[in-house]
Write a protein that holds these residues in place. Structure first.
Motif, PDB file in Angstrom:
ATOM      1  N   ILE A 181       0.920  -1.602  -0.139  1.00 51.72           N
ATOM      2  CA  ILE A 181       0.062   0.385  -0.200  1.00 51.72           C
ATOM      3  C   ILE A 181       0.862   1.252   0.297  1.00 51.72           C
ATOM      4  O   ILE A 181       1.743   1.033   0.397  1.00 51.72           O
ATOM      5  CB  ILE A 181      -0.779  -0.283   0.626  1.00 51.72           C
ATOM      6  CG1 ILE A 181      -2.202   1.196   0.773  1.00 51.72           C
ATOM      7  CG2 ILE A 181       0.064  -0.158   2.365  1.00 51.72           C
ATOM      8  CD1 ILE A 181      -3.355   0.829   2.366  1.00 51.72           C
ATOM      9  N   HIS A 229      -1.633   5.930  -3.146  1.00 44.80           N
ATOM     10  CA  HIS A 229      -2.217   6.289  -4.529  1.00 44.80           C
ATOM     11  C   HIS A 229      -2.801   4.813  -4.449  1.00 44.80           C
ATOM     12  O   HIS A 229      -4.176   4.883  -5.721  1.00 44.80           O
ATOM     13  CB  HIS A 229      -1.931   6.932  -5.695  1.00 44.80           C
ATOM     14  CG  HIS A 229      -0.925   8.550  -5.304  1.00 44.80           C
ATOM     15  ND1 HIS A 229      -1.669   8.997  -5.408  1.00 44.80           N
ATOM     16  CD2 HIS A 229       0.573   8.283  -4.938  1.00 44.80           C
ATOM     17  CE1 HIS A 229      -0.685   9.879  -5.117  1.00 44.80           C
ATOM     18  NE2 HIS A 229       0.524   9.605  -4.573  1.00 44.80           N
ATOM     19  N   THR A 230      -2.391   3.544  -3.848  1.00 40.38           N
ATOM     20  CA  THR A 230      -3.095   2.582  -5.117  1.00 40.38           C
ATOM     21  C   THR A 230      -2.761   1.126  -3.936  1.00 40.38           C
ATOM     22  O   THR A 230      -1.836   1.787  -2.596  1.00 40.38           O
ATOM     23  CB  THR A 230      -2.250   1.877  -5.966  1.00 40.38           C
ATOM     24  OG1 THR A 230      -0.555   1.649  -5.315  1.00 40.38           O
ATOM     25  CG2 THR A 230      -2.223   2.512  -6.703  1.00 40.38           C
ATOM     26  N   CYS A 231      -3.105   0.918  -3.393  1.00 39.89           N
ATOM     27  CA  CYS A 231      -3.325  -1.178  -2.307  1.00 39.89           C
ATOM     28  C   CYS A 231      -2.964  -1.964  -3.782  1.00 39.89           C
ATOM     29  O   CYS A 231      -4.218  -2.162  -4.408  1.00 39.89           O
ATOM     30  CB  CYS A 231      -4.035  -1.130  -1.416  1.00 39.89           C
ATOM     31  SG  CYS A 231      -4.379  -2.063  -0.269  1.00 39.89           S
ATOM     32  N   GLU A 232      -2.921  -3.108  -3.478  1.00 39.78           N
ATOM     33  CA  GLU A 232      -2.588  -4.436  -3.750  1.00 39.78           C
ATOM     34  C   GLU A 232      -2.559  -5.238  -2.859  1.00 39.78           C
ATOM     35  O   GLU A 232      -1.819  -5.466  -1.581  1.00 39.78           O
ATOM     36  CB  GLU A 232      -1.058  -4.490  -5.069  1.00 39.78           C
ATOM     37  CG  GLU A 232      -1.199  -6.147  -5.462  1.00 39.78           C
ATOM     38  CD  GLU A 232      -0.416  -5.879  -6.146  1.00 39.78           C
ATOM     39  OE1 GLU A 232      -0.203  -5.985  -7.297  1.00 39.78           O
ATOM     40  OE2 GLU A 232       1.086  -6.651  -5.660  1.00 39.78           O
ATOM     41  N   LEU A 235      -6.999   1.564   1.564  1.00 39.50           N
ATOM     42  CA  LEU A 235      -6.176   2.554   0.596  1.00 39.50           C
ATOM     43  C   LEU A 235      -7.009   3.504   1.581  1.00 39.50           C
ATOM     44  O   LEU A 235      -6.187   4.180   2.171  1.00 39.50           O
ATOM     45  CB  LEU A 235      -6.739   2.600  -0.859  1.00 39.50           C
ATOM     46  CG  LEU A 235      -6.297   3.510  -1.438  1.00 39.50           C
ATOM     47  CD1 LEU A 235      -5.009   4.213  -1.572  1.00 39.50           C
ATOM     48  CD2 LEU A 235      -6.568   3.053  -3.206  1.00 39.50           C
ATOM     49  N   CYS A 280      -6.503  -5.070  -6.858  1.00 35.52           N
ATOM     50  CA  CYS A 280      -5.711  -3.766  -6.705  1.00 35.52           C
ATOM     51  C   CYS A 280      -6.678  -2.738  -7.026  1.00 35.52           C
ATOM     52  O   CYS A 280      -7.892  -2.251  -8.003  1.00 35.52           O
ATOM     53  CB  CYS A 280      -5.034  -3.193  -7.888  1.00 35.52           C
ATOM     54  SG  CYS A 280      -3.867  -5.076  -8.507  1.00 35.52           S
ATOM     55  N   ALA A 281      -6.260  -1.561  -5.792  1.00 36.24           N
ATOM     56  CA  ALA A 281      -7.208  -0.445  -5.821  1.00 36.24           C
ATOM     57  C   ALA A 281      -6.805   0.678  -6.130  1.00 36.24           C
ATOM     58  O   ALA A 281      -5.573   1.490  -5.800  1.00 36.24           O
ATOM     59  CB  ALA A 281      -8.172  -0.627  -4.290  1.00 36.24           C
ATOM     60  N   GLU A 282      -7.504   1.208  -6.472  1.00 38.26           N
ATOM     61  CA  GLU A 282      -7.219   3.018  -6.778  1.00 38.26           C
ATOM     62  C   GLU A 282      -7.743   4.470  -6.194  1.00 38.26           C
ATOM     63  O   GLU A 282      -9.805   4.170  -6.620  1.00 38.26           O
ATOM     64  CB  GLU A 282      -6.317   3.873  -8.235  1.00 38.26           C
ATOM     65  CG  GLU A 282      -7.273   3.654  -9.358  1.00 38.26           C
ATOM     66  CD  GLU A 282      -6.389   3.571  -9.968  1.00 38.26           C
ATOM     67  OE1 GLU A 282      -5.187   3.635 -10.807  1.00 38.26           O
ATOM     68  OE2 GLU A 282      -7.009   3.247 -11.617  1.00 38.26           O
ATOM     69  N   ILE A 284     -12.999   4.863  -4.910  1.00 38.96           N
ATOM     70  CA  ILE A 284     -11.892   4.092  -4.638  1.00 38.96           C
ATOM     71  C   ILE A 284     -12.517   2.984  -6.448  1.00 38.96           C
ATOM     72  O   ILE A 284     -13.391   2.392  -6.076  1.00 38.96           O
ATOM     73  CB  ILE A 284     -11.473   3.446  -4.227  1.00 38.96           C
ATOM     74  CG1 ILE A 284     -11.157   4.102  -3.010  1.00 38.96           C
ATOM     75  CG2 ILE A 284     -10.625   2.270  -4.054  1.00 38.96           C
ATOM     76  CD1 ILE A 284     -10.618   3.187  -1.841  1.00 38.96           C
ATOM     77  N   GLY A 330     -11.789  -0.762  -7.642  1.00 40.23           N
ATOM     78  CA  GLY A 330     -10.313  -1.854  -7.448  1.00 40.23           C
ATOM     79  C   GLY A 330     -11.071  -2.949  -8.870  1.00 40.23           C
ATOM     80  O   GLY A 330     -12.334  -3.282  -8.823  1.00 40.23           O
TER      81      GLY A 330
END
Length: 160
Positions: A53, A56-59, A91, A123-125, A136, A138
């Motif tokens: 994380i 800007h993003t989380c995976e 995120l 993945c999230a943004e 967000i 995903g």
């Protein structure tokens, strides 16, 4: 409780199929990881989530195994939803200032393809960050890179 649990485990071990024993092992490893890491959530450890994380993003990546299959031997849609929600919610919480948290207000998921292979990667943004909500996006992918789901989530910002 210990004797009752011991009897339950012994019964599962004696009477379980190979798949049952594999699932039991996966779940017990998750409980053990939660205990060792002193995690505040069982879900992440039971699903063996690995998370990256930044601002800007989380995976999040989880292994695909029989514990998360539906009756068609593909990833259960609820598991995909849980991992997407966790990536997006993680995120949202990561970007908030101290003293605030984010909770899911709305979750929209479009399933595109079956979840098969060795792992599920979500993945999230951030789409929008306001003073009361965060929106967000995903996406979920299987190990061959094929997208299996697209999601959007709206998260309420609340004081902790």
């Amino acid at each position: 409780m210990t004797d009752q649990l011991r009897q339950l485990l012994e019964s599962c071990i004696e009477n379980g199929t190979e798949t049952d024993l594999q699932v039991l092992n996966i779940l017990l490893q998750g409980v053990q990881k939660r205990s060792e890491r002193n995690s505040d959530s069982y879900v992440g450890e039971l699903l063996h989530m690995e998370r990256k994380i930044d601002n800007h993003t989380c995976e999040i990546v989880i292994p695909i195994n029989p514990a998360i299959h539906n009756n068609l031997n593909i990833v259960h849609g609820g598991i995909t939803a849980t991992v997407l929600d966790t990536a997006m919610g993680s995120l949202a919480n990561y970007i908030l200032p101290e003293g605030f948290g984010a909770v899911t207000n709305q979750l929209n998921i479009h399933y595109i393809a079956p979840g098969i292979g060795d792992q599920l990667r979500c993945c999230a943004e951030i789409i929008h960050q306001g003073t009361k909500t965060v929106v967000i996006s995903g996406e979920a992918f299987r190990s061959d890179g094929k997208k299996i789901a697209h999601a959007t989530g709206t998260f309420f910002i609340i004081p902790k």
